[in-house]
Design an enzyme around this catalytic site. Structure first.
Site, short mmCIF file in Angstrom:
data_model
loop_
_atom_site.label_atom_id
_atom_site.label_comp_id
_atom_site.label_asym_id
_atom_site.label_seq_id
_atom_site.Cartn_x
_atom_site.Cartn_y
_atom_site.Cartn_z
N HIS A 1 1.85 -1.78 0.78
CA HIS A 1 1.74 -3.30 0.36
C HIS A 1 3.05 -3.59 0.08
O HIS A 1 3.40 -5.04 -0.20
CB HIS A 1 0.66 -3.39 -0.72
CG HIS A 1 1.16 -2.73 -2.02
ND1 HIS A 1 0.72 -1.40 -2.34
CD2 HIS A 1 1.99 -3.22 -3.19
CE1 HIS A 1 1.29 -0.97 -3.55
NE2 HIS A 1 1.82 -2.06 -3.80
N HIS B 1 10.95 -3.22 -6.54
CA HIS B 1 10.11 -3.27 -5.33
C HIS B 1 10.15 -4.79 -5.25
O HIS B 1 10.84 -5.60 -6.01
CB HIS B 1 8.52 -3.01 -5.31
CG HIS B 1 7.91 -3.56 -6.62
ND1 HIS B 1 7.68 -2.91 -7.53
CD2 HIS B 1 7.37 -4.57 -6.43
CE1 HIS B 1 7.02 -3.85 -8.31
NE2 HIS B 1 7.05 -4.91 -7.86
N HIS C 1 11.24 -7.01 -8.64
CA HIS C 1 10.57 -6.56 -9.87
C HIS C 1 11.59 -5.18 -10.47
O HIS C 1 11.25 -4.22 -9.49
CB HIS C 1 9.20 -6.34 -9.98
CG HIS C 1 8.57 -7.86 -9.78
ND1 HIS C 1 7.22 -7.59 -9.38
CD2 HIS C 1 8.75 -8.85 -10.13
CE1 HIS C 1 6.80 -9.00 -9.40
NE2 HIS C 1 7.75 -9.82 -9.75
N THR D 1 1.21 -7.37 -11.05
CA THR D 1 0.79 -8.44 -10.33
C THR D 1 -0.05 -7.58 -8.90
O THR D 1 -0.60 -8.31 -7.91
CB THR D 1 1.65 -9.17 -9.71
OG1 THR D 1 2.68 -8.44 -9.07
CG2 THR D 1 2.63 -9.96 -10.71
#
Ligand SMILES: *[C@@H]1O[C@H](CO)[C@@H](O)[C@H](O)[C@H]1NC(C)=O
Ligand SMILES: *[C@@H]1O[C@H](CO)[C@@H](O)[C@H](O)[C@H]1NC(C)=O
Ligand SMILES: *[C@@H]1O[C@H](CO)[C@@H](O)[C@H](O)[C@H]1NC(C)=O
Ligand SMILES: *[C@@H]1O[C@H](CO)[C@@H](O)[C@H](O)[C@H]1NC(C)=O
Length: 269
Positions: free
Chosen positions: A94, A120, A139, A210
């Site tokens: 992801h 990331h 982040h 998140t």
């Protein structure tokens, strides 16, 4: 007779290799995705696993829009002390993440030290500023298991423009793991100080991770200065992750009257 036995052995081989292939497929299956209407999309995350409930039930979820902030003049801004440290790049399916192994330094927030663990990228951005979504958001995740609020994330926003120098350094590592979920590559010694973070002004609010499990109690720092990334770099990051996460920004979450502060250092101090 012999031919029959041969055939049944052949059948068993075919049967087992077919189930083996199937098992691998299940293992490779996405745990969650970003499709708006997908059964594993952001609206469903909290229903997929008991441990992910906060994704749907939480009252302090991220991202949110950075507007209507209160300005707070601070005398003691957060202090970052980063260090050169060995790192690996991982394709998590992801997203692409950069993980430091050992002491990469830390950020000091109100007397508590939070060691840097990984960074990331999301595209488009997850947080918005006065309703505007940007092209990418990085982040930097910091963690202190002894603190009350254990996670600190520093977010940097990017719009399309000149290439980001830090991503340029990682280009070979990232482009060598296109569509390879769970692939890990040694990136060598990476200095977090080379990440251009920008101005000393930042937004601060309390939120969550998140991605599932959407853990709350995260101290968010979103830098006010918007930096630039090239179209090719965003494309590279999107190609590297799996198709279901090419656009890996979680939609905005309810604010629930949480205060957002724009922290402005007191330059006269
Ligand atoms: C960095 O990590 C890699 C992989 O874990 C290891 O092979 C290498 O020796 C490490 N380098 C240093 C300088 O610690
Ligand atoms: C900073 O820490 C002190 C003491 O732990 C606490 O009273 C205060 O509320 C904290 N300030 C902020 C802005 O979190
Ligand atoms: C948390 O506490 C343990 C035990 O006192 C200590 O070894 C560790 O370094 C602390 N972690 C951080 C991030 O300060
Ligand atoms: C990853 O990046 C490091 C540092 O630039 C380089 O030494 C290494 O060869 C790269 N690995 C791959 C697989 O591209």
């Amino acid at each position: 007779m012999r031919q029959q036995r041969y055939l049944s052995v052949l059948f068993i081989i075919i049967f087992f290799s077919a189930t083996l292939i199937k098992a691998q497929e299940v293992e490779d299956e996405r745990e969650f995705d970003y499709g708006e209407k997908s059964e594993k999309g952001p609206k469903m995350w909290g229903k997929l696993k008991k441990e992910w409930e906060a994704c749907n039930n939480g009252e302090m979820q991220s991202p949110i829009d950075m507007s209507h902030e209160r300005v707070r003049i601070i005398q003691k801004p957060d202090k970052r002390h980063y260090k050169l440290c060995n790192a690996t790049v991982k394709n998590r399916g992801h997203d692409i993440s950069l993980q430091w192994h050992g002491d990469a330094g830390s950020v000091l927030i109100n007397g508590t030290n939070y060691p840097l663990q990984q960074a990331h990228w999301h595209s488009p951005s997850e947080h918005t500023v006065n309703g505007r979504r940007f092209d990418m958001e990085m982040h930097m995740v910091h963690f202190n298991e002894n603190a009350t609020n254990k996670i600190v994330v520093i977010g940097v926003l990017y719009k399309i423009g000149k290439p980001d120098r830090f991503l340029s350094k990682l280009i070979r590592n990232i482009s060598s793991m296109i569509d390879k979920k769970d692939e890990v590559k040694n990136a060598g010694m990476i200095d977090p100080r080379e990440i251009k973070i920008g101005s000393r002004k930042y937004y601060r609010y309390m939120g969550s991770l998140t991605v599932p499990p959407c853990t709350e109690g995260v101290i968010w720092t979103i830098k006010k200065k918007v930096r630039t990334v090239s179209r090719a770099q965003v494309k590279m990051l999107r190609e590297a992750v799996h198709d279901y996460a090419e656009r890996n920004g979680r939609p905005l979450q309810p604010k629930h009257k949480r205060p957002i502060y724009l922290m402005a250092p007191d330059d006269t101090a």
